[in-house]
Design a protein around this motif. Structure first.
Motif, PDB file in Angstrom:
ATOM      1  N   PHE A 296       0.830  -1.207   0.000  1.00 13.94           N
ATOM      2  CA  PHE A 296       0.000   0.000   0.000  1.00 13.94           C
ATOM      3  C   PHE A 296       0.866   1.258   0.000  1.00 13.94           C
ATOM      4  CE2 PHE A 296      -2.767   3.101   2.242  1.00 13.94           C
ATOM      5  CZ  PHE A 296      -3.821   3.101   1.356  1.00 13.94           C
ATOM      6  N   ILE A 297       1.934   1.245   0.795  1.00 17.60           N
ATOM      7  CA  ILE A 297       2.812   2.419   0.917  1.00 17.60           C
ATOM      8  C   ILE A 297       3.464   2.770  -0.419  1.00 17.60           C
ATOM      9  CG2 ILE A 297       4.965   3.234   1.991  1.00 17.60           C
ATOM     10  CD1 ILE A 297       4.110   1.709   4.528  1.00 17.60           C
ATOM     11  N   LYS A 298       3.703   1.779  -1.274  1.00 10.96           N
ATOM     12  CA  LYS A 298       4.359   2.025  -2.566  1.00 10.96           C
ATOM     13  C   LYS A 298       3.585   3.022  -3.427  1.00 10.96           C
ATOM     14  CE  LYS A 298       6.745  -2.436  -2.950  1.00 10.96           C
ATOM     15  NZ  LYS A 298       6.847  -3.701  -3.727  1.00 10.96           N
ATOM     16  N   TYR A 299       2.281   3.065  -3.245  1.00 11.39           N
ATOM     17  CA  TYR A 299       1.471   3.942  -4.088  1.00 11.39           C
ATOM     18  C   TYR A 299       1.586   5.421  -3.684  1.00 11.39           C
ATOM     19  CZ  TYR A 299      -0.529  -0.221  -6.164  1.00 11.39           C
ATOM     20  OH  TYR A 299      -0.687  -1.394  -6.838  1.00 11.39           O
ATOM     21  N   TYR A 300       2.231   5.690  -2.543  1.00 11.36           N
ATOM     22  CA  TYR A 300       2.484   7.078  -2.147  1.00 11.36           C
ATOM     23  C   TYR A 300       3.699   7.669  -2.859  1.00 11.36           C
ATOM     24  CZ  TYR A 300      -0.781   6.785   1.805  1.00 11.36           C
ATOM     25  OH  TYR A 300      -1.902   6.671   2.577  1.00 11.36           O
ATOM     26  N   LYS A 301       4.539   6.810  -3.432  1.00 12.16           N
ATOM     27  CA  LYS A 301       5.838   7.266  -3.951  1.00 12.16           C
ATOM     28  C   LYS A 301       5.732   8.421  -4.949  1.00 12.16           C
ATOM     29  CE  LYS A 301      10.214   5.469  -5.721  1.00 12.16           C
ATOM     30  NZ  LYS A 301      10.944   4.264  -6.211  1.00 12.16           N
ATOM     31  N   PRO A 302       4.834   8.370  -5.954  1.00  5.61           N
ATOM     32  CA  PRO A 302       4.767   9.490  -6.911  1.00  5.61           C
ATOM     33  C   PRO A 302       4.284  10.802  -6.277  1.00  5.61           C
ATOM     34  CG  PRO A 302       3.670   7.527  -7.763  1.00  5.61           C
ATOM     35  CD  PRO A 302       3.909   7.297  -6.313  1.00  5.61           C
ATOM     36  N   TYR A 303       3.689  10.723  -5.102  1.00  3.15           N
ATOM     37  CA  TYR A 303       3.087  11.908  -4.480  1.00  3.15           C
ATOM     38  C   TYR A 303       3.712  12.196  -3.117  1.00  3.15           C
ATOM     39  CZ  TYR A 303      -0.161  10.324  -8.001  1.00  3.15           C
ATOM     40  OH  TYR A 303      -0.707   9.876  -9.190  1.00  3.15           O
ATOM     41  N   ARG A 304       4.993  11.829  -2.971  1.00  2.00           N
ATOM     42  CA  ARG A 304       5.609  11.971  -1.645  1.00  2.00           C
ATOM     43  C   ARG A 304       5.709  13.430  -1.216  1.00  2.00           C
ATOM     44  NH1 ARG A 304       9.225   9.464  -5.011  1.00  2.00           N
ATOM     45  NH2 ARG A 304      11.047  10.640  -5.711  1.00  2.00           N
ATOM     46  N   LYS A 305       5.898  14.372  -2.174  1.00  2.00           N
ATOM     47  CA  LYS A 305       5.948  15.792  -1.801  1.00  2.00           C
ATOM     48  C   LYS A 305       4.609  16.232  -1.222  1.00  2.00           C
ATOM     49  CE  LYS A 305       9.579  17.570  -4.862  1.00  2.00           C
ATOM     50  NZ  LYS A 305       9.897  18.537  -5.951  1.00  2.00           N
ATOM     51  N   MET A 306       3.534  15.892  -1.900  1.00  2.00           N
ATOM     52  CA  MET A 306       2.201  16.229  -1.401  1.00  2.00           C
ATOM     53  C   MET A 306       1.966  15.572  -0.043  1.00  2.00           C
ATOM     54  SD  MET A 306      -0.018  15.797  -4.911  1.00  2.00           S
ATOM     55  CE  MET A 306      -1.561  16.287  -4.170  1.00  2.00           C
ATOM     56  N   PHE A 307       2.443  14.338   0.098  1.00  2.00           N
ATOM     57  CA  PHE A 307       2.259  13.612   1.347  1.00  2.00           C
ATOM     58  C   PHE A 307       2.977  14.316   2.494  1.00  2.00           C
ATOM     59  CE2 PHE A 307       3.891  10.457   4.380  1.00  2.00           C
ATOM     60  CZ  PHE A 307       2.704   9.920   4.834  1.00  2.00           C
ATOM     61  N   PHE A 308       4.230  14.725   2.271  1.00  2.00           N
ATOM     62  CA  PHE A 308       4.993  15.370   3.349  1.00  2.00           C
ATOM     63  C   PHE A 308       4.437  16.764   3.668  1.00  2.00           C
ATOM     64  CE2 PHE A 308       8.470  12.369   2.022  1.00  2.00           C
ATOM     65  CZ  PHE A 308       8.432  11.627   3.189  1.00  2.00           C
ATOM     66  N   TYR A 309       3.951  17.482   2.640  1.00  2.00           N
ATOM     67  CA  TYR A 309       3.289  18.762   2.913  1.00  2.00           C
ATOM     68  C   TYR A 309       2.043  18.542   3.771  1.00  2.00           C
ATOM     69  CZ  TYR A 309       6.200  21.205  -0.543  1.00  2.00           C
ATOM     70  OH  TYR A 309       7.252  21.758  -1.218  1.00  2.00           O
ATOM     71  N   ASP A 310       1.302  17.472   3.424  1.00  2.00           N
ATOM     72  CA  ASP A 310       0.088  17.151   4.178  1.00  2.00           C
ATOM     73  C   ASP A 310       0.424  16.825   5.635  1.00  2.00           C
ATOM     74  OD1 ASP A 310      -2.880  16.523   3.860  1.00  2.00           O
ATOM     75  OD2 ASP A 310      -2.171  14.666   4.750  1.00  2.00           O
ATOM     76  N   MET A 311       1.488  16.037   5.819  1.00  2.00           N
ATOM     77  CA  MET A 311       1.900  15.694   7.178  1.00  2.00           C
ATOM     78  C   MET A 311       2.422  16.923   7.931  1.00  2.00           C
ATOM     79  SD  MET A 311       1.235  12.509   7.706  1.00  2.00           S
ATOM     80  CE  MET A 311      -0.217  12.855   6.716  1.00  2.00           C
ATOM     81  N   GLY A 312       3.100  17.829   7.211  1.00  2.00           N
ATOM     82  CA  GLY A 312       3.566  19.069   7.836  1.00  2.00           C
ATOM     83  C   GLY A 312       2.408  19.926   8.319  1.00  2.00           C
ATOM     84  N   CYS A 313       1.364  20.010   7.486  1.00  2.00           N
ATOM     85  CA  CYS A 313       0.172  20.764   7.893  1.00  2.00           C
ATOM     86  C   CYS A 313      -0.511  20.091   9.079  1.00  2.00           C
ATOM     87  CB  CYS A 313      -0.800  20.862   6.713  1.00  2.00           C
ATOM     88  SG  CYS A 313      -0.230  21.945   5.384  1.00  2.00           S
ATOM     89  N   ALA A 314      -0.548  18.762   9.076  1.00  2.00           N
ATOM     90  CA  ALA A 314      -1.147  18.028  10.198  1.00  2.00           C
ATOM     91  C   ALA A 314      -0.361  18.286  11.488  1.00  2.00           C
ATOM     92  CB  ALA A 314      -1.177  16.534   9.885  1.00  2.00           C
TER      93      ALA A 314
END
Length: 579
Positions: free
Chosen positions: A7-25
């Motif tokens: 499941f985690i592999k599917y985050y790879k193309p969007y890791r920047k968006m993911f880390f921004y999302d986690m930063g906002c969280a």
């Protein structure tokens, strides 16, 4: 754990968006943790001052800080709500694309066993739940963990004894949650299975609605649907019974936690171990602590739905195609159309007995060979082996001397045109359906193909001509009209090898005459295999093969087989007498 890693592999193309999302969280969590501390500072340090101007000054400073924090929270929440969901939707899109692409690779044998309605359920319902989990899952876990850890740290500084009580009740809640978590996983898997069965029943009934109505069997289909629907409601009710105990139990522990805080806090105040301001802040922090706990509790339902759907998704994409290109497979190149079967045997995966056994046949390029015989003799199976719709069990099939296993499937099937009895037309216009034979073809080529198939005049008689919508599966056209559009499609493809699988057996005499002329035109200069029950249509074939369950019973031209007075002559005379 393997499923989660996948499941985690599917985050790879969007890791920047993911880390921004986690930063906002992380920012939102920090703001929520800061507010009670500022309240405590006001109550313990500011409101006790004797200077009114100093109090106002601190209130304005703290108010400005809070305003700045809330403006920052606004932008963080905006990013999480918009781009966080967009990230989840893009991941869902990637999975759907991968799933659809893989389904197109799977062999006919897979679709012989799997219901299309269940696959549709996986593409729609399952992937939606996966998308929700992809966005909310990491975000909810991250925010909750930050808040819980931060709250514990701050509450421990305020009063360690009260915090130990909090830990005690939290441990009970966790044990309670884990127990029901296992129960919910099983029941959600059953829910997925039952709704897939409902989808399958619905798809089957609606796909065959004309058959249903022609036999007046709406009541039977309704009974089947109600049985499936009732089974789904039963498992859904079971899941809600478990969820009811789960959420009400956690709600009870939450209220007990408030009660314990008020009672023990009051006791500590009477002993001088805590002041009223600290108890007030403690209660505020419990609320900050319980919100992420509730979020984690709610997340378990989402997690189970998403993971159950993802496991179903993986079960499909991990299914290996029974037929795949070999590593050294090459395009077929220019095709003459010479076909050879060398010691070919074939049996379906779930059957031990061979449908075809030790077949040795040579079809010279440009010749027309007809396959006739009783039903179940393997005529359609024989033809399905040439484009590798099924893989031979033994032996090999050669085209122009090349083993088709060493040829890429796409180039092999580009060289073969197939006209079947059951014509499938896609939802769209007549032009789009003819152009399916060659998507790059222009209007002139499409028109020429329609003329060769004797369908051009009919198309031009329609109000919208070639742009006329054919309806789902071509329901607005007659059987003969659909068949001629299918023939035009193959004319446009212009393949060197042609397979006609009972292309006229379901048509009336007039339509058959039209289409037989089209097929005769289509067969010129091509290697043609004809499966026919109407033996009058294959009198001019270069060779006729009479296939039975025992193999090739007879072969030869029409006149020679008639003179032998064997099985072919018997079948032909029976049809002549019936006519």
């Amino acid at each position: 754990m393997d499923t989660i890693k996948q499941f985690i592999k599917y985050y790879k193309p969007y890791r920047k968006m993911f880390f921004y999302d986690m930063g906002c969280a992380l920012t939102l969590s920090g703001i929520d943790l800061t507010f009670p501390l500022l309240v405590r500072f006001l109550m313990n340090e500011v409101y006790v001052l004797n200077d009114t101007n100093e109090i106002i000054k601190f209130i304005l400073i703290i108010g400005s800080i809070l305003l700045g924090m809330y403006i920052l929270a606004f932008f963080c929440q905006y990013y999480i709500t918009t781009w966080g969901h967009i990230m989840g939707a893009r991941m869902e899109s990637d999975m759907r694309k991968e799933l659809f692409g893989h389904l197109e690779k799977l062999s006919f044998s897979y679709y012989d066993e799997v219901n299309t309605g269940k696959l549709m359920s996986c593409i729609t319902n399952d992937l939606f739940d996966i998308s929700e989990l992809a966005h909310h899952g990491p975000e909810d876990i991250f925010i909750s963990c930050i808040k819980i850890v931060g709250t514990f740290a701050i509450l421990s500084m305020i009063n360690i004894k009260m915090t130990l009580i909090l830990i005690f009740f939290t441990a009970i809640m966790l044990a309670f949650s884990l127990y029901y978590n296992r129960k919910m996983k099983a029941v959600f898997a059953k829910n997925r299975q039952k709704i897939a069965e409902v989808n399958a029943i619905t798809q089957d009934a609606l796909g065959g609605i004309r058959v249903v109505k022609s036999f007046a069997n709406e009541a039977i289909e309704m009974q089947k649907f109600e049985a499936g629907n009732e089974a789904f409601v039963k498992t859904k009710s079971e899941s809600y019974l478990i969820m009811g105990k789960y959420f009400s139990g956690n709600g009870f522990f939450k209220n007990i936690l408030y009660l314990a805080t008020i009672l023990v806090g009051g006791l500590f105040i009477t002993r001088g171990e805590m002041n009223l301001a600290d108890l007030t802040v403690y209660i505020l922090y419990i609320n900050t602590y319980l919100n992420p706990v509730e979020k984690l509790v709610n997340f378990t339902e989402q997690f189970q739905k998403g993971m159950t759907g993802f496991e179903r998704f993986l079960s499909v994409v991990r299914t290996k195609p029974e037929i795949d290109d070999e590593p050294d497979a090459q395009p077929i190149g220019e095709v003459k159309g010479d076909i050879t079967f060398e010691n070919v045997s074939f049996s379906y995966a779930d059957e031990e007995k061979n449908v075809l056994s030790n077949m040795n046949i040579h079809i010279p390029a440009g010749k027309t060979v007809a396959l006739v015989g009783p039903s179940g003799g393997g005529k359609t199976t024989f033809c399905s082996l040439i484009p590798r719709f099924y893989e031979v069990s033994e032996g090999k099939v050669l085209i122009d001397g090349k083993d088709i296993k060493h040829i890429t499937q796409s180039s092999l099937r580009d060289a073969i045109g197939i006209v079947q009895q059951d014509v499938y037309l896609f939802g769209g216009s007549i032009k789009q359906n003819i152009a399916y034979g060659d998507p790059k073809a222009g209007d002139e080529a499409i028109t020429q193909a329609a003329k060769k198939a004797n369908i051009h005049d009919f198309i031009m008689s329609l109000p919208e001509g070639y742009d006329t919508f054919v309806g789902e599966r071509g329901v607005r056209l007659s059987g003969g009209q659909k068949q001629r559009i299918a023939i035009a499609r193959v004319f446009l493809k212009n393949p060197p090898i042609l397979i006609l699988d009972e292309a006229t057996s379901a048509l009336d005499n007039e339509s058959e005459r039209y289409i037989q002329r089209s097929l005769d035109e289509l067969s010129k200069g091509r290697t043609t295999l004809v499966i026919a029950h109407r033996l009058s249509t294959i009198r001019n074939a270069d060779e006729i093969l009479v296939l039975t369950k025992a193999g090739i019973a007879e072969k030869g031209a029409h006149e020679a087989l008639m003179n032998e007075n064997g099985l072919y002559a018997q079948l032909y005379n029976m049809q002549f007498e019936t006519a």
